[in-house]
Design an enzyme around this catalytic site. Structure first.
Site, PDB file in Angstrom:
ATOM      1  N   GLY A  64       0.762  -1.245   0.000  1.00  0.00           N
ATOM      2  CA  GLY A  64       0.000   0.000   0.000  1.00  0.00           C
ATOM      3  C   GLY A  64       0.788   1.287   0.000  1.00  0.00           C
ATOM      4  O   GLY A  64       0.217   2.358   0.211  1.00  0.00           O
ATOM      5  N   SER A  89       4.050  -6.584   0.772  1.00  0.00           N
ATOM      6  CA  SER A  89       2.865  -6.688  -0.070  1.00  0.00           C
ATOM      7  C   SER A  89       1.933  -7.793   0.412  1.00  0.00           C
ATOM      8  O   SER A  89       2.390  -8.853   0.845  1.00  0.00           O
ATOM      9  CB  SER A  89       3.302  -7.007  -1.503  1.00  0.00           C
ATOM     10  N   HIS A 145       3.202  -8.896 -10.130  1.00  0.00           N
ATOM     11  CA  HIS A 145       1.746  -8.994 -10.091  1.00  0.00           C
ATOM     12  C   HIS A 145       1.177  -7.609 -10.376  1.00  0.00           C
ATOM     13  O   HIS A 145       1.616  -6.632  -9.778  1.00  0.00           O
ATOM     14  CB  HIS A 145       1.275  -9.464  -8.717  1.00  0.00           C
ATOM     15  N   HIS A 192      -2.659  -5.401 -11.863  1.00  0.00           N
ATOM     16  CA  HIS A 192      -4.055  -5.457 -12.303  1.00  0.00           C
ATOM     17  C   HIS A 192      -4.168  -4.672 -13.612  1.00  0.00           C
ATOM     18  O   HIS A 192      -5.106  -3.897 -13.792  1.00  0.00           O
ATOM     19  CB  HIS A 192      -4.983  -4.880 -11.234  1.00  0.00           C
ATOM     20  N   ASP A 213       6.357 -14.631 -30.427  1.00  0.00           N
ATOM     21  CA  ASP A 213       7.721 -14.239 -30.078  1.00  0.00           C
ATOM     22  C   ASP A 213       8.021 -14.533 -28.614  1.00  0.00           C
ATOM     23  O   ASP A 213       9.187 -14.574 -28.201  1.00  0.00           O
ATOM     24  CB  ASP A 213       7.917 -12.726 -30.313  1.00  0.00           C
ATOM     25  N   HIS A 264      -9.242 -12.854 -11.080  1.00  0.00           N
ATOM     26  CA  HIS A 264      -8.306 -12.000 -10.344  1.00  0.00           C
ATOM     27  C   HIS A 264      -7.480 -11.142 -11.315  1.00  0.00           C
ATOM     28  O   HIS A 264      -7.984 -10.125 -11.791  1.00  0.00           O
ATOM     29  CB  HIS A 264      -7.446 -12.891  -9.451  1.00  0.00           C
ATOM     30  N   TYR A 316      17.712 -13.311 -32.700  1.00  0.00           N
ATOM     31  CA  TYR A 316      17.166 -12.029 -32.292  1.00  0.00           C
ATOM     32  C   TYR A 316      18.038 -11.476 -31.178  1.00  0.00           C
ATOM     33  O   TYR A 316      18.462 -12.201 -30.287  1.00  0.00           O
ATOM     34  CB  TYR A 316      15.724 -12.183 -31.803  1.00  0.00           C
TER      35      TYR A 316
END
Lengths: 232, 232, 232, 232
Positions: free
Chosen positions: A47, A75, A96, A98, A121, A172, A230
């Site tokens: 937070g 966290s 993680h 959202h 890719d 989630h 690449y």
């Protein structure tokens, strides 16, 4: 000075990438960085706004999610990180978020179909969406179980976490990982882009077919195969 | 100092436009600039982040994609650029991106319909989407064949690369070109805008008709015809 | 120094708002500012990038679209501006853009339904979409006729240009106007926002009803009626 | 110096967050900050651009919407704020915006379904959409009645304004509140994000189910319950 300064710095820098890449609103995201030798990882405190973060505010936790160093609470997703580090030994960082489009696919409880080379890719398969957790798992040690929900999904589908570095948790949001925290953040941004394009692809053509097998192999191998060409 | 400094500078400047215009995530794009007299082009090195680019890092390659100068490996799409330069002699610059909306149309394997004057200001036809390549082409010299896939699409449809400066490669992503690298970048941004608007147009009116022929001609001619009166 | 400096300055400042508000890509837009006493207006030169504009580069044109002052060619849409200034005497500024959402509605050839108070704060009716022009008008004096197409649409529907300050030209793009150039730019941004929200509204609820009459009146009057109480 | 300086400062700072968070175009939004002891609140002046705001321009109003201090006219939505402060005693700040996605749901007259944990972190229920107001309420003391429309919606549904800090007013736009003006602004940004994701979720899966009850409880409690463990 602390023996954990290097992973605090890594975790700090990787966390600060999230708002720059447009992947978080307020504090809705977290990155961790592991030191395998010391058996701990550094993770964002819970937070705390990104503009107030500093390397010293990162919290050090072990693979059983026990606090090792730091004045702040880690966290709320710390146990999920701990479980993944404990069981997936090749991971150096976990993210993680959202982020808008990836979270929408998670809410819709659908795998993200592999529609093009941007996806290929990075992955040879649809981005897996683990089913929503059972009521028992939720009411139990929720964040701990989230880690197992992710691992079970990979086990059931026969996926290798070293090849597929991203997952949606149904209802989630996404988790991504990689050999380094930076690579894990990179994967979060790639996932968000893939998620956006896949939605648009279906809107343009409801019957859009999955990418043909030959292209899936070709694009993945040119970036990741033994003869990859690449990058430098 | 090198005899190629001018195209390295051009290629550098044009590449740096891609992130500014919101057309690339990370390194998912590349621009090249040609010198027809010297028979070579300068192209972005593979996998190098835009913030680390400099003119000196551009790689010089000939029209058979052989390295001529530079310490870094050129873009993995270099052979596609080489083929197009070799066969389409009026081209001065080429751009490849995975921009969101244009790539979504490519993944959907649909031409972008000409719905309005924004499109007609630049093209008199739908933006062509070349079909996905055959398995033989893919498993062969893939990037080399991508160039031929684009040229074959133009040949079959009777399109002139001097009038239509953009194409979608099915399942993959867009390529654009122009008399200069700057014009090729401009075309990439225009294509992305056209692709976005066309999707929205169909969402607003599933039965939206193609632009009427008189408007197609009028808008194209006022920008490109012998009596054009757009610009200075 | 010129007697037109004040409208050059106004036109310059209003033009520079377009990229800031995200309403234009490259040069796809133009604003003009009128001086009714002198019978002329200042307008953006054609095809000049915004970052290269200056007040001195604005072109002065009369209401028959004849050049009065300036070294550059005026916007290719100048005749449309001239016609509207000539016939709609209450207008102080005009804006033309190809902003994404408003243009998509124009391409879809649909009026934008009045779905909410954001719309009603500015208009009591759907945003009108003039039909695409006839082939005769297009092959004739195209930009001149575009002005008449707009005015005819208002005449046929009984709309007052002083109350409805925006229109879509079918297959083309939006025009807005206002008592001042600044108000005309404001209207372009409002239109783009209304256009975006209206599309989303239909996506969320295919059967979304038009705003009820009582709310249309209330919101318009509180901003524009004789007893308005919005603003200072 | 005034005894209201502290709420003027709070209201000013909270108002300035709206453009930063992308929640307002021009002046389409307002925030107020209350002082319960003094029985007044500070609110944005009507129609003043954000770049011209200062703490001193905030207007002080009592809970019957009577002006107490300030040279400018208060926001046209002031009476709605006053009604909510008067009846909902736990509120410290209120925000009204016309943010794009939340407003689209309000225009579509639909509650926003609870599809995922991002929503459940803040609310245990769908975001309520109050029905459009009756013609009597609209033609009466409109903004005053808007407050009652919101409260009636909560009463009928048995919702507690201390748990659900956001509402859509049908055909109009969102209102949010919180213990502080900052929390109210935070809620506006969260609502916009939830609104965006919910639309995308339905586009990806028309049959997407609401979040299961166990996850709703778990996520809300870990942020807001007596044993919450989110934040510091």
């Amino acid at each position: 000075m602390s023996q954990y300064d290097h992973i605090k710095q890594q975790a700090y820098e990787a966390n600060m990438q999230l708002p720059k890449l447009g992947l978080v609103l307020f504090t809705f995201g977290n990155v961790s960085a592991v030191d395998r030798g010391l058996g701990v990882f550094a993770i964002k405190p819970s937070g705390v706004p990104y503009e107030e973060l500093s390397p010293g505010k990162m919290v050090i936790v072990d693979f059983d999610a026990r606090a090792v160093e730091g004045n702040l609470r880690p966290s709320s997703d710390t146990k999920t990180h701990a479980v993944l580090y404990k069981h997936w030994e090749g991971i150096g960082g976990i993210v993680h978020t959202h982020s808008t489009y990836a979270t929408a696919w998670a809410q819709a409880q659908r795998d993200i179909p592999i529609f093009g080379t941007t996806h290929a890719d990075h992955n040879t398969v649809d981005v897996p969406c683990a089913p929503p957790m059972s009521d028992e798992m939720i009411s139990g040690d929720y964040e701990h179980e989230t880690g197992f929900q992710i691992m079970n999904c990979f086990k059931e589908r026969g996926l290798d976490y070293k090849e597929v570095e991203m997952v949606l948790v149904g209802n989630h949001a996404p988790f991504t990982w990689g050999k380094t925290p930076g690579k894990a953040v990179y994967n979060s941004a790639v996932l968000e882009s893939i998620a956006h394009m896949a939605l648009l692809t279906e809107q343009i053509n409801m019957a859009a077919p999955r990418l043909k097998e030959a292209l899936i192999k070709k694009h993945y191998q040119r970036k990741h195969g033994p003869d990859s060409y690449y990058g430098q």
